[in-house]
Design a protein around this motif. Structure first.
Motif, mmCIF file in Angstrom:
data_model
loop_
_atom_site.group_PDB
_atom_site.id
_atom_site.type_symbol
_atom_site.label_atom_id
_atom_site.label_comp_id
_atom_site.label_asym_id
_atom_site.label_seq_id
_atom_site.Cartn_x
_atom_site.Cartn_y
_atom_site.Cartn_z
ATOM 1 N N ILE A 12 0.847 -1.202 0.000
ATOM 2 C CA ILE A 12 0.000 0.000 0.000
ATOM 3 C C ILE A 12 0.883 1.253 0.000
ATOM 4 O O ILE A 12 0.566 2.251 -0.664
ATOM 5 C CB ILE A 12 -0.946 -0.002 1.229
ATOM 6 C CG1 ILE A 12 -1.930 -1.176 1.139
ATOM 7 C CG2 ILE A 12 -1.716 1.313 1.333
ATOM 8 C CD1 ILE A 12 -2.890 -1.122 -0.037
ATOM 9 N N PHE A 44 -6.779 5.759 0.222
ATOM 10 C CA PHE A 44 -5.794 4.695 0.429
ATOM 11 C C PHE A 44 -6.146 3.822 1.637
ATOM 12 O O PHE A 44 -5.678 2.682 1.724
ATOM 13 C CB PHE A 44 -4.381 5.284 0.513
ATOM 14 C CG PHE A 44 -3.894 5.706 -0.845
ATOM 15 C CD1 PHE A 44 -3.234 4.799 -1.658
ATOM 16 C CD2 PHE A 44 -4.162 6.975 -1.340
ATOM 17 C CE1 PHE A 44 -2.820 5.158 -2.935
ATOM 18 C CE2 PHE A 44 -3.756 7.352 -2.614
ATOM 19 C CZ PHE A 44 -3.088 6.447 -3.417
ATOM 20 N N LEU A 45 -6.969 4.346 2.519
ATOM 21 C CA LEU A 45 -7.498 3.467 3.571
ATOM 22 C C LEU A 45 -8.441 2.439 2.943
ATOM 23 O O LEU A 45 -8.422 1.254 3.294
ATOM 24 C CB LEU A 45 -8.232 4.298 4.640
ATOM 25 C CG LEU A 45 -8.888 3.489 5.750
ATOM 26 C CD1 LEU A 45 -7.838 2.707 6.547
ATOM 27 C CD2 LEU A 45 -9.683 4.397 6.693
ATOM 28 N N TRP A 48 -6.429 -0.131 1.332
ATOM 29 C CA TRP A 48 -5.958 -1.113 2.313
ATOM 30 C C TRP A 48 -7.036 -2.154 2.608
ATOM 31 O O TRP A 48 -6.785 -3.354 2.581
ATOM 32 C CB TRP A 48 -5.537 -0.400 3.599
ATOM 33 C CG TRP A 48 -5.394 -1.329 4.771
ATOM 34 C CD1 TRP A 48 -6.273 -1.489 5.807
ATOM 35 C CD2 TRP A 48 -4.322 -2.241 5.017
ATOM 36 N NE1 TRP A 48 -5.817 -2.438 6.675
ATOM 37 C CE2 TRP A 48 -4.613 -2.928 6.215
ATOM 38 C CE3 TRP A 48 -3.147 -2.556 4.334
ATOM 39 C CZ2 TRP A 48 -3.774 -3.889 6.748
ATOM 40 C CZ3 TRP A 48 -2.308 -3.520 4.880
ATOM 41 C CH2 TRP A 48 -2.623 -4.174 6.073
ATOM 42 N N ARG A 49 -8.240 -1.659 2.839
ATOM 43 C CA ARG A 49 -9.314 -2.578 3.198
ATOM 44 C C ARG A 49 -9.652 -3.515 2.039
ATOM 45 O O ARG A 49 -10.096 -4.627 2.247
ATOM 46 C CB ARG A 49 -10.556 -1.785 3.601
ATOM 47 C CG ARG A 49 -10.403 -1.139 4.963
ATOM 48 C CD ARG A 49 -11.595 -0.249 5.256
ATOM 49 N NE ARG A 49 -11.503 0.335 6.591
ATOM 50 C CZ ARG A 49 -12.108 1.458 6.953
ATOM 51 N NH1 ARG A 49 -12.843 2.121 6.086
ATOM 52 N NH2 ARG A 49 -11.997 1.915 8.173
ATOM 53 N N ARG A 51 -7.510 -4.453 -0.362
ATOM 54 C CA ARG A 51 -6.226 -4.744 -1.002
ATOM 55 C C ARG A 51 -6.261 -6.031 -1.814
ATOM 56 O O ARG A 51 -5.491 -6.191 -2.750
ATOM 57 C CB ARG A 51 -5.103 -4.795 0.041
ATOM 58 C CG ARG A 51 -5.336 -5.759 1.199
ATOM 59 C CD ARG A 51 -4.316 -5.488 2.293
ATOM 60 N NE ARG A 51 -4.468 -6.352 3.455
ATOM 61 C CZ ARG A 51 -5.323 -6.141 4.461
ATOM 62 N NH1 ARG A 51 -6.140 -5.090 4.436
ATOM 63 N NH2 ARG A 51 -5.385 -6.952 5.490
#
Lengths: 176, 482
Positions: A12, A44-45, A48-49, A51
């Motif tokens: 990430i 970008f959170l 991440w979740r 991904r």
């Protein structure tokens, strides 16, 4: 606790290094700096979740997420705005915020397009995505996007032709 | 066609705003990632000293009881009013809160997790609104707790300043000073802080110094709160929630009610942060005359007419009673005035406020009827001439805030034009009025009605709304000002 040195986080981080500036610029063209910072971080959170499902060509996907996050942000702001309007006594009815550009006649014409048409054009010509990437960002097929882009350009052209000079155009040339 | 497409593409590319993209450092995202993976909120952050204080406070909060006072919880910095209220004026919109009118009701509701109970207070404004504010109560003061994510989890009690939250839960009192303001349950943060602001703005949990990052609170940090005032003739409130039904006796002359529930699973997961809970209590108010009605949900238009409240805004006026000469003048360079709404019937643009002097129309008239409360207002509408290559016949709609205007007072509405084209500018001054409503925020109905009318949107004017022409005006502008 997430191990920040893990491969997943580092992936990430690399994604961020590669695309954060583009997403931030996208958000900046459509909101203020504080909101752009927030939108970028939240995009970008989300990355991440999700991904596990980020496509190989991640940038269009990130634009798609940014569009949704920005929309969510606007809804929140609109509710906050409703309060300030109520306090200030200004009638409700504000439209979606459009990007600020010097060509005010173009702003007015863009305002007449649907949100999707406008986004398709701006992703294509401002963010400089290929038609395939715009289609990915908007979640439609390449063929659908081609038709949408064609129609959006035609609508924009008609909107510009209908009002060669708008109030904004007048104001832009004001001598005062 | 292709060349036309290229022209459009070129124009779009040329208009692309050049921005300096400096995204926040990845550490910001890393923090959010840590946070999203760590589950429940971390109340304990910061130095060891802070942690110790927080542990003490959390221990104290587990004690049940209603006698919460300074001996158990230290006071922290008070919560100040939002910026909007710093700018508020006594004669504009809702007016300003009157600190001397502040009344903390004796009504309390226990929190599902214990600790200081919930309470409520009522404050009046200079324009006749009464605003209800709920929060946690310590030492007879309404405020928020420094737990969870609030106030860096300092473990203190933070009282609300008098103006905090005013504007969120307000209604116009009737001639007898009675208030009817009934709302269904809303989602609030357990610390009470979300009630100090727009409830849509902060039912999320932030790390210290990260306001409004949109991190959703865990359900354990949320409550469903229902509070309001049912007027003097309400006898009971029937509550039905999660298979339980019970009655509540309205409190005091205000007929106040206050209920606190644990937030059900699924709360706060809607598209908006702080969205309504999926399941909420059903509230039915019963009146002395045997009638009853459902307390409306946030956007519910269901209305009933309770006893004890006079919802009339006085006798209906006629155009003849309002008619007055209207004058208009043109000034080439003047700063100020609210930017008007511009509409061509299909599209509307609100021009950004500008401090630059520019051409304005100044509409003046002597009001025969006053506008003492945000239940009535004057507005001006201007039709611009159709000039080739210019405006194309759009309308300008004044957006003056609602003002307190006395009967006989001279009214001046300044309408910035941004630019002018020569020709005849014709318009009229309109008077709008609404009756009080069971709906909270009835002044929004007034302003919404004006907007819809002016935008040409469908507007089903009810019997409790009035729209009358006060007078017409016209002016010929000989020159263009672009």
């Amino acid at each position: 606790m997430v191990d920040m040195s893990s491969d997943e986080v580092q992936a990430i981080a690399r994604l961020y290094e590669a695309h954060a500036a583009a997403i931030h610029a996208y958000a900046l063209r459509r909101s203020d700096r504080d909101s752009a910072d927030e939108v970028t971080a939240r995009v970008f959170l989300v990355a991440w979740r999700r991904r596990a499902s980020i496509p190989a060509d991640a940038l269009p996907w990130l634009y798609g997420v940014a569009r949704k996050v920005l929309s969510e942000e606007r809804r929140g702001a609109s509710r906050r705005g409703a309060l300030s309007r109520r306090l200030g006594g200004t009638p409700a009815g504000a439209a979606e915020q459009l990007p600020e550009i010097a060509d005010t006649a173009l702003t007015a014409a863009l305002a007449q397009l649907s949100s999707l048409d406008r986004e398709a054009l701006l992703l294509r010509y401002w963010e400089e995505l290929s038609p395939e990437q715009v289609a990915l960002a908007l979640g439609c097929s390449k063929a659908t996007l081609a038709v949408r882009l064609h129609r959006a350009r035609a609508r924009l052209r008609r909107a510009l032709a209908a009002k060669p000079e708008t109030e904004h155009a007048c104001a832009a040339g004001a001598k005062s | 066609m292709r060349s036309l497409d290229r022209e459009i593409a070129a124009r779009l590319r040329q208009a692309k705003p050049q921005v300096e993209a400096t995204p926040p450092p990845f550490a910001t995202v890393a923090t959010l990632i840590q946070r999203s993976e760590s589950g429940p909120p971390r109340a304990i952050r910061g130095s060891r000293r802070q942690r110790f204080g927080v542990l003490l406070a959390l221990g104290a909060l587990t004690l049940a009881g209603s006698g919460w006072g300074a001996s158990q919880l230290l006071s922290g910095a008070p919560v100040s009013p939002t910026f909007a209220w710093v700018k508020a004026k006594p004669t504009v919109a809702l007016g300003v809160p009157l600190p001397s009118s502040l009344k903390v009701l004796g009504l309390r509701a226990a929190d599902p997790a214990g600790g200081p109970p919930w309470g409520m207070r009522i404050i009046r404004t200079s324009r006749g609104q009464a605003c209800i504010q709920a929060g946690r109560v310590v030492d007879g003061r309404v405020g928020a707790l420094g737990t969870g994510y609030a106030f860096h989890a300092d473990g203190r009690f933070h009282p609300f300043a008098p103006g905090v939250g005013v504007g969120l839960e307000c209604s116009q009192v009737d001639a007898g000073g009675n208030l009817y303001h009934a709302r269904g349950a809303i989602t609030a943060s357990a610390d009470g802080l979300s009630l100090a602001e727009n409830t849509f703005e902060r039912v999320h949990c932030d790390l210290p110094d990260q306001h409004n990052w949109g991190v959703r609170c865990p359900t354990s940090q949320l409550r469903l709160l229902a509070f309001g005032a049912l007027g003097p003739d309400a006898t009971r409130l029937s509550v039905s929630f999660q298979g339980r039904s019970f009655d509540v006796r309205p409190y005091g002359p205000e007929g106040a009610y206050l209920l606190a529930f644990p937030a059900p699973k699924g709360t706060n997961v809607g598209p908006y942060f702080g969205a309504q809970a999926p399941h909420r209590p059903t509230l039915t108010v019963h009146f002395r005359d045997g009638s009853s009605c459902l307390v409306p949900e946030a956007n519910d238009t269901d209305e009933c007419k309770p006893e004890g409240i006079d919802f009339s805004n006085g006798p209906k006026l006629t155009a003849a009673e309002l008619a007055t000469p209207v004058h208009v003048s043109y000034t080439k360079r003047l700063a100020g005035g609210e930017p008007p709404l511009t509409t061509d019937g299909q599209h509307s643009v609100v021009v950004d406020p500008t401090t630059k002097p520019g051409p304005v129309l100044i509409v003046t008239f002597r009001a025969r009827v006053g506008t003492p409360a945000p239940l009535s207002a004057y507005a001006a509408e201007i039709h611009r001439p159709v000039i080739a290559g210019c405006f194309g016949g759009s309308r300008l709609l004044s957006q003056e805030p609602t003002h307190t205007i006395a009967s006989g007072q001279r009214v001046r509405i300044v309408i910035p034009l941004q630019a002018t084209c020569h020709g005849r500018y014709a318009g009229r001054v309109l008077y709008f009025a609404i009756d009080r409503s069971l709906q909270p925020g009835s002044e929004e109905r007034l302003l919404g009605g004006i907007s819809r009318r002016m935008l040409g949107l469908p507007h089903n004017r009810g019997r409790d709304e009035q729209e009358l022409t006060v007078g017409r005006f016209a002016i010929d502008l000989p020159v263009d000002h672009r």
